[in-house]
Design an enzyme around this catalytic site. Sequence first.
Site, PDB file in Angstrom:
ATOM      1  N   ALA A   1      -6.768   0.466  -5.661  1.00 51.19           N
ATOM      2  CA  ALA A   1      -7.617   1.721  -6.027  1.00 51.19           C
ATOM      3  C   ALA A   1      -7.537   2.901  -4.936  1.00 51.19           C
ATOM      4  O   ALA A   1      -7.517   4.058  -5.262  1.00 51.19           O
ATOM      5  CB  ALA A   1      -9.212   1.436  -6.223  1.00 51.19           C
TER       6      ALA A   1
ATOM      7  N   ASN B   1       2.836   1.399  -3.053  1.00 55.30           N
ATOM      8  CA  ASN B   1       1.929   2.122  -4.306  1.00 55.30           C
ATOM      9  C   ASN B   1       1.727   3.675  -4.387  1.00 55.30           C
ATOM     10  O   ASN B   1       1.603   4.564  -5.315  1.00 55.30           O
ATOM     11  CB  ASN B   1       0.417   1.213  -3.989  1.00 55.30           C
ATOM     12  CG  ASN B   1       0.472  -0.164  -4.349  1.00 55.30           C
ATOM     13  OD1 ASN B   1       1.716  -0.771  -4.843  1.00 55.30           O
ATOM     14  ND2 ASN B   1      -0.350  -0.641  -3.811  1.00 55.30           N
TER      15      ASN B   1
ATOM     16  N   GLY C   1     -15.729   3.635  -3.417  1.00 53.43           N
ATOM     17  CA  GLY C   1     -15.387   2.862  -4.440  1.00 53.43           C
ATOM     18  C   GLY C   1     -16.282   3.539  -5.747  1.00 53.43           C
ATOM     19  O   GLY C   1     -16.180   4.481  -6.200  1.00 53.43           O
TER      20      GLY C   1
ATOM     21  N   TYR D   1      -1.627 -13.391   2.091  1.00 52.27           N
ATOM     22  CA  TYR D   1      -0.062 -12.703   2.395  1.00 52.27           C
ATOM     23  C   TYR D   1       0.631 -14.021   2.960  1.00 52.27           C
ATOM     24  O   TYR D   1       0.353 -14.654   4.180  1.00 52.27           O
ATOM     25  CB  TYR D   1      -0.356 -11.720   3.227  1.00 52.27           C
ATOM     26  CG  TYR D   1      -1.174 -10.649   2.792  1.00 52.27           C
ATOM     27  CD1 TYR D   1      -0.653  -9.591   1.884  1.00 52.27           C
ATOM     28  CD2 TYR D   1      -2.605 -10.382   2.869  1.00 52.27           C
ATOM     29  CE1 TYR D   1      -1.401  -8.492   1.166  1.00 52.27           C
ATOM     30  CE2 TYR D   1      -3.343  -9.565   2.268  1.00 52.27           C
ATOM     31  CZ  TYR D   1      -2.540  -8.535   1.679  1.00 52.27           C
ATOM     32  OH  TYR D   1      -3.283  -7.397   1.062  1.00 52.27           O
TER      33      TYR D   1
ATOM     34  N   LYS E   1     -13.960   7.191   1.102  1.00 56.04           N
ATOM     35  CA  LYS E   1     -13.785   6.395  -0.175  1.00 56.04           C
ATOM     36  C   LYS E   1     -15.169   5.605  -0.261  1.00 56.04           C
ATOM     37  O   LYS E   1     -15.356   4.691   0.657  1.00 56.04           O
ATOM     38  CB  LYS E   1     -12.570   5.604  -0.333  1.00 56.04           C
ATOM     39  CG  LYS E   1     -11.263   6.830  -0.292  1.00 56.04           C
ATOM     40  CD  LYS E   1      -9.902   5.892  -0.259  1.00 56.04           C
ATOM     41  CE  LYS E   1      -9.857   4.979   1.092  1.00 56.04           C
ATOM     42  NZ  LYS E   1      -8.585   4.224   1.115  1.00 56.04           N
TER      43      LYS E   1
ATOM     44  N   TYR F   1      -7.892  -1.304   6.462  1.00 58.81           N
ATOM     45  CA  TYR F   1      -7.730  -2.229   7.349  1.00 58.81           C
ATOM     46  C   TYR F   1      -7.633  -3.671   6.575  1.00 58.81           C
ATOM     47  O   TYR F   1      -8.023  -3.916   5.597  1.00 58.81           O
ATOM     48  CB  TYR F   1      -9.268  -2.236   7.894  1.00 58.81           C
ATOM     49  CG  TYR F   1      -9.470  -3.453   9.059  1.00 58.81           C
ATOM     50  CD1 TYR F   1      -8.881  -3.655   9.984  1.00 58.81           C
ATOM     51  CD2 TYR F   1     -10.458  -4.378   8.532  1.00 58.81           C
ATOM     52  CE1 TYR F   1      -9.231  -4.769  10.875  1.00 58.81           C
ATOM     53  CE2 TYR F   1     -10.723  -5.635   9.414  1.00 58.81           C
ATOM     54  CZ  TYR F   1     -10.245  -5.653  10.601  1.00 58.81           C
ATOM     55  OH  TYR F   1     -10.384  -6.648  11.269  1.00 58.81           O
TER      56      TYR F   1
ATOM     57  N   ALA G   1       0.779  -1.153  -0.054  1.00 58.65           N
ATOM     58  CA  ALA G   1      -0.006  -0.014  -0.030  1.00 58.65           C
ATOM     59  C   ALA G   1       0.780   1.297  -0.005  1.00 58.65           C
ATOM     60  O   ALA G   1       0.685   2.150  -0.690  1.00 58.65           O
ATOM     61  CB  ALA G   1      -0.931  -0.053   1.085  1.00 58.65           C
ATOM     62  N   GLU G   2       1.882   1.419   0.823  1.00 58.73           N
ATOM     63  CA  GLU G   2       2.749   2.559   1.060  1.00 58.73           C
ATOM     64  C   GLU G   2       3.511   2.760  -0.222  1.00 58.73           C
ATOM     65  O   GLU G   2       3.627   4.039  -0.617  1.00 58.73           O
ATOM     66  CB  GLU G   2       3.476   2.431   2.411  1.00 58.73           C
ATOM     67  CG  GLU G   2       2.796   2.209   3.534  1.00 58.73           C
ATOM     68  CD  GLU G   2       2.360   0.891   3.853  1.00 58.73           C
ATOM     69  OE1 GLU G   2       1.685   0.802   5.011  1.00 58.73           O
ATOM     70  OE2 GLU G   2       2.755  -0.117   3.099  1.00 58.73           O
TER      71      GLU G   2
ATOM     72  N   ASP H   1      -5.164   3.173  -2.604  1.00 60.15           N
ATOM     73  CA  ASP H   1      -3.910   3.722  -2.502  1.00 60.15           C
ATOM     74  C   ASP H   1      -3.704   4.816  -3.723  1.00 60.15           C
ATOM     75  O   ASP H   1      -2.933   5.961  -3.569  1.00 60.15           O
ATOM     76  CB  ASP H   1      -2.608   2.765  -2.899  1.00 60.15           C
ATOM     77  CG  ASP H   1      -2.901   1.592  -1.790  1.00 60.15           C
ATOM     78  OD1 ASP H   1      -3.171   1.680  -0.812  1.00 60.15           O
ATOM     79  OD2 ASP H   1      -2.684   0.357  -2.398  1.00 60.15           O
TER      80      ASP H   1
END
Length: 315
Positions: free
Chosen positions: A255, A38, A227, A104, A225, A167, A35-36, A257
């Site tokens: 999306a 990105n 979507g 993951y 957000k 999350y 995420a970061e 990110d």
Amino acid sequence: MTDLVTLGESMALFSARRTGPLRHARDFGLGVGGAESNVAIGVSRLGGRSAWIGRVGDDEFGELLRSTLAGEGVDVRGMRVDPDTPTGLMIKSRRTAEVVDVRYYRSASAGSRLCPADLDTSMIRSARVLHVTGITPALSASAAEAVRAAIAEARDAGVTVSMDVNYRRALWTPAEASAVLREIVPTVDVMFATEAEARLVVEGNDQLALARALADLGPRHVLVKRGSLGAMELSDGVVRHAEPHRVTEVDPVGAGDAFAAGWIAETLAGADPQERLATASAAGAFAVTADGDWESLPRRSDLGLLRPSGDAVSR
């Protein structure tokens, strides 16, 4: 001066090329995701100077991360190579054409061992924005301390702090996330969350009530957000809305990110509030139009492509 500094775990990403149960997959694409990172790539593509701090293993996947981020213009001087633990892995597959499954393999990974000693504090203190997510505190106690230490350095230096809840139920329970987020949210200036993520921190019947409740805790800017339904921003008491773009969704991962990257990049560029929200919405739309967590993030020259022109072919 760096415009944006972010920190967290990025991983090697294997994407199954065949739709159906993962056990039947035989061919995989190899890339990177996180995420970061990105967000760092997204800001870089929109003209900002970004840096990523994190740990990788002393392995081929760690080198893949370094070369990929550096190739996208992200400063990787804050990357630490851990000789004792491997780079984490992420496996993405499609159970059906509409359902994406992400797994993951990051327990005891190099990224999960991020700690305050890994932080380049001079880089953080000289940045314009520090961006963190709710993923990193969930990785380990030391990673949570690294987030707290980074925020403390940024606040002491007058650096804007941005946070996306992001999350991940695979990492912690709602109760665990709620306790940590309620501690961190009052220390940030910009907050990104979905409605469900906002409810981990505050109560509210709708997006506006949730945004106001989050703003009451301290953030000047709250972005909710939604979507394909668009997004809402509450900044300094003013409410603005972003209408969604109608695009063909190929891969929904990343999306959020992209949205954060678009908003941050325009803020750094001094854009007016409606323009930064519009760019955030466009970036989020671009992110879902191709496979990969970040590959379809837009450059500035791309932003106009979502405006109706009546011609689907660029010549």
